[in-house]
Motif scaffolding. Structure first.
Motif, mmCIF file in Angstrom:
data_model
loop_
_atom_site.group_PDB
_atom_site.id
_atom_site.type_symbol
_atom_site.label_atom_id
_atom_site.label_comp_id
_atom_site.label_asym_id
_atom_site.label_seq_id
_atom_site.Cartn_x
_atom_site.Cartn_y
_atom_site.Cartn_z
ATOM 1 N N LEU A 148 0.643 -1.185 0.176
ATOM 2 C CA LEU A 148 0.127 -0.031 0.137
ATOM 3 C C LEU A 148 0.854 1.042 -0.032
ATOM 4 C CD1 LEU A 148 -2.687 -0.980 2.456
ATOM 5 C CD2 LEU A 148 -2.975 -0.825 -0.098
ATOM 6 N N ALA A 149 1.924 1.354 0.917
ATOM 7 C CA ALA A 149 2.980 2.556 0.648
ATOM 8 C C ALA A 149 3.497 2.513 -0.502
ATOM 9 C CB ALA A 149 3.804 1.997 1.929
ATOM 10 N N PHE A 150 3.842 1.561 -1.245
ATOM 11 C CA PHE A 150 4.296 1.807 -2.510
ATOM 12 C C PHE A 150 3.635 2.234 -3.555
ATOM 13 C CE2 PHE A 150 5.356 -0.188 -6.831
ATOM 14 C CZ PHE A 150 6.436 0.353 -7.010
ATOM 15 N N ARG A 151 2.209 1.921 -3.361
ATOM 16 C CA ARG A 151 1.230 2.470 -4.314
ATOM 17 C C ARG A 151 0.695 3.713 -4.043
ATOM 18 N NH1 ARG A 151 -3.351 -1.976 -3.467
ATOM 19 N NH2 ARG A 151 -4.742 0.058 -4.216
ATOM 20 N N GLY A 152 1.143 4.276 -2.711
ATOM 21 C CA GLY A 152 0.896 5.679 -2.416
ATOM 22 C C GLY A 152 -0.571 5.749 -1.558
ATOM 23 N N VAL A 153 -0.783 4.675 -1.152
ATOM 24 C CA VAL A 153 -2.168 4.640 -0.308
ATOM 25 C C VAL A 153 -1.672 4.722 1.164
ATOM 26 C CG1 VAL A 153 -4.025 3.242 0.504
ATOM 27 C CG2 VAL A 153 -3.070 3.054 -1.942
ATOM 28 N N GLN A 154 -2.155 5.780 1.777
ATOM 29 C CA GLN A 154 -2.414 6.133 3.172
ATOM 30 C C GLN A 154 -3.493 5.599 3.808
ATOM 31 O OE1 GLN A 154 0.602 7.242 4.481
ATOM 32 N NE2 GLN A 154 1.640 7.286 2.460
ATOM 33 N N LEU A 155 -3.280 4.791 4.836
ATOM 34 C CA LEU A 155 -4.568 4.168 5.296
ATOM 35 C C LEU A 155 -4.652 3.889 6.836
ATOM 36 C CD1 LEU A 155 -7.136 3.126 3.896
ATOM 37 C CD2 LEU A 155 -6.506 0.903 4.095
ATOM 38 N N ASP A 156 -5.663 4.269 7.545
ATOM 39 C CA ASP A 156 -5.631 3.969 8.919
ATOM 40 C C ASP A 156 -5.486 2.827 9.113
ATOM 41 O OD1 ASP A 156 -7.604 3.079 11.155
ATOM 42 O OD2 ASP A 156 -6.901 5.250 11.634
ATOM 43 N N PRO A 157 -4.501 2.311 10.228
ATOM 44 C CA PRO A 157 -4.267 0.864 10.430
ATOM 45 C C PRO A 157 -5.289 0.014 10.698
ATOM 46 C CG PRO A 157 -2.742 2.340 11.680
ATOM 47 C CD PRO A 157 -3.874 3.333 10.948
ATOM 48 N N TYR A 158 -6.617 0.772 11.332
ATOM 49 C CA TYR A 158 -7.644 -0.213 11.673
ATOM 50 C C TYR A 158 -8.385 -0.549 10.358
ATOM 51 C CZ TYR A 158 -12.388 -1.469 13.276
ATOM 52 O OH TYR A 158 -13.524 -1.908 13.458
ATOM 53 N N LYS A 159 -8.519 0.433 9.517
ATOM 54 C CA LYS A 159 -9.172 0.072 8.044
ATOM 55 C C LYS A 159 -8.308 -0.981 7.444
ATOM 56 C CE LYS A 159 -11.819 4.362 7.518
ATOM 57 N NZ LYS A 159 -12.019 5.522 6.704
ATOM 58 N N ALA A 160 -6.861 -0.872 7.308
ATOM 59 C CA ALA A 160 -6.125 -1.771 6.731
ATOM 60 C C ALA A 160 -6.165 -3.143 7.338
ATOM 61 C CB ALA A 160 -4.530 -1.381 6.869
ATOM 62 N N GLU A 161 -6.196 -3.029 8.646
ATOM 63 C CA GLU A 161 -6.590 -4.464 9.210
ATOM 64 C C GLU A 161 -7.703 -5.051 8.818
ATOM 65 O OE1 GLU A 161 -5.148 -7.677 11.363
ATOM 66 O OE2 GLU A 161 -3.956 -5.907 11.058
ATOM 67 N N LYS A 162 -8.998 -4.448 8.507
ATOM 68 C CA LYS A 162 -10.144 -4.907 7.988
ATOM 69 C C LYS A 162 -9.939 -5.244 6.701
ATOM 70 C CE LYS A 162 -12.146 -4.925 12.143
ATOM 71 N NZ LYS A 162 -12.566 -6.279 12.750
ATOM 72 N N GLU A 163 -9.057 -4.901 6.053
ATOM 73 C CA GLU A 163 -9.057 -4.734 4.522
ATOM 74 C C GLU A 163 -9.972 -3.726 3.967
ATOM 75 O OE1 GLU A 163 -9.271 -8.865 3.469
ATOM 76 O OE2 GLU A 163 -7.127 -9.114 3.856
ATOM 77 N N GLU A 164 -10.158 -2.778 4.496
ATOM 78 C CA GLU A 164 -11.117 -1.799 3.944
ATOM 79 C C GLU A 164 -10.194 -0.904 2.989
ATOM 80 O OE1 GLU A 164 -13.120 -0.002 7.177
ATOM 81 O OE2 GLU A 164 -14.080 -1.790 7.813
ATOM 82 N N TYR A 165 -9.787 -1.255 1.811
ATOM 83 C CA TYR A 165 -8.869 -0.426 1.260
ATOM 84 C C TYR A 165 -9.160 -1.020 -0.472
ATOM 85 C CZ TYR A 165 -5.876 -4.757 1.617
ATOM 86 O OH TYR A 165 -5.372 -6.142 1.713
ATOM 87 N N ALA A 166 -9.087 -0.247 -1.349
ATOM 88 C CA ALA A 166 -9.245 -0.552 -2.876
ATOM 89 C C ALA A 166 -8.405 -1.592 -3.290
ATOM 90 C CB ALA A 166 -9.149 0.772 -3.707
ATOM 91 N N VAL A 167 -8.740 -2.644 -3.605
ATOM 92 C CA VAL A 167 -7.911 -3.758 -4.457
ATOM 93 C C VAL A 167 -7.976 -3.374 -5.875
ATOM 94 C CG1 VAL A 167 -7.788 -6.269 -4.883
ATOM 95 C CG2 VAL A 167 -8.540 -5.204 -2.967
ATOM 96 N N THR A 168 -6.745 -2.904 -6.564
ATOM 97 C CA THR A 168 -6.665 -2.365 -7.812
ATOM 98 C C THR A 168 -6.130 -3.225 -8.771
ATOM 99 O OG1 THR A 168 -4.627 -1.369 -7.347
ATOM 100 C CG2 THR A 168 -6.460 0.057 -6.905
ATOM 101 N N PRO A 169 -6.198 -3.223 -9.883
ATOM 102 C CA PRO A 169 -5.618 -4.127 -10.844
ATOM 103 C C PRO A 169 -4.022 -3.730 -10.771
ATOM 104 C CG PRO A 169 -7.284 -2.731 -12.299
ATOM 105 C CD PRO A 169 -7.226 -2.269 -10.858
#
Length: 235
Positions: free
Chosen positions: A122-143
């Motif tokens: 996520l860091a390499f893709r430039g995605v800054q995400l709250d740790p709680y949301k990351a743990e819950k996999e609440e992030y965009a899964v992109t191509p």
């Protein structure tokens, strides 16, 4: 990238490091006969790394060994692979060999391995995400793209060294060549099994999507996106 052994530009890397195909072939051919190599100049300093010129096989062989050592081991701990833009931390969890079964240890360290891979991808893709949301996999899964795939494989290989060290203490005592063979062979099976497992769980209603890194997927519809950031578009 530039080969860390000869300095020439190379579109592909080999053996998990930024080394070109020619240097990889050279190393594998000369490894069995390394005891017979000798320095032409006699002082072991006939390397012109920046120009990619070597006066003898021994100095080129020595350079390869130096690159391999610096890229894979620092003070007996596995280091990040060369040219990876992400700082991948070690798992660094105290072993509890006598308290946990092997299955429990695999489960525990796999969770840690997944966390490191997810956060660094996520860091390499430039995605800054709250740790709680990351743990819950609440992030965009992109191509997936070429660069994301390349960097994600580096991250995964690096963390698999930590995975092996944490589960099997004897792994630390193996020669570095044997470590690479074990990790690379295991990586193939591990990646296939994990990809299938996570695809079935997350893309259960879309059989055309498959995870190829921890946070990105490939599909027929998104296949053109993969080469969007490839430097050599003609190939």
């Amino acid at each position: 990238v530039r080969c860390l052994v000869c300095g020439r530009e190379t579109p592909d890397t080999h053996m998990g490091m930024d080394v070109c195909r020619a240097c990889e072939v050279f190393y594998k051919r000369n490894k069995p006969v390394e005891e017979t190599l000798y320095c032409i100049e006699g002082n072991r300093t006939c390397t012109e790394f920046q120009k990619g010129n070597y006066s003898c096989r021994l100095c080129r062989f020595d350079r390869f060994n130096e690159v391999m050592k610096s890229c894979t081991e620092v003070n007996n701990e596995v280091a990040i692979l060369p040219r990876c833009s992400i700082d991948v931390p070690s798992i660094s969890i105290p072993l509890q060999v006598n308290e946990l079964s092997i299955v429990e240890r695999v489960r525990e360290y796999y969770i840690k391995l997944s966390t490191i891979r997810r956060n660094n991808e996520l860091a390499f893709r430039g995605v800054q995400l709250d740790p709680y949301k990351a743990e819950k996999e609440e992030y965009a899964v992109t191509p997936c793209t070429f660069r994301v795939m390349n960097e994600s494989v580096r991250i995964m290989l690096s963390t698999l060294f930590d995975f092996a060290n944490a589960l099997f203490p004897e792994f630390k005592g193996f020669p570095i060549e044997d470590k690479w063979i074990l990790v690379r062979n295991f990586q193939n099976s591990f990646h296939c099994l994990e990809t299938h497992m996570r695809s079935q769980r997350i893309f259960s209603t879309d059989s055309g999507k498959y995870f190829v890194t921890y946070t990105t997927f490939l599909s027929t519809d998104a296949s053109r996106v993969y080469f969007s950031d490839c430097l050599n578009q003609e190939h």
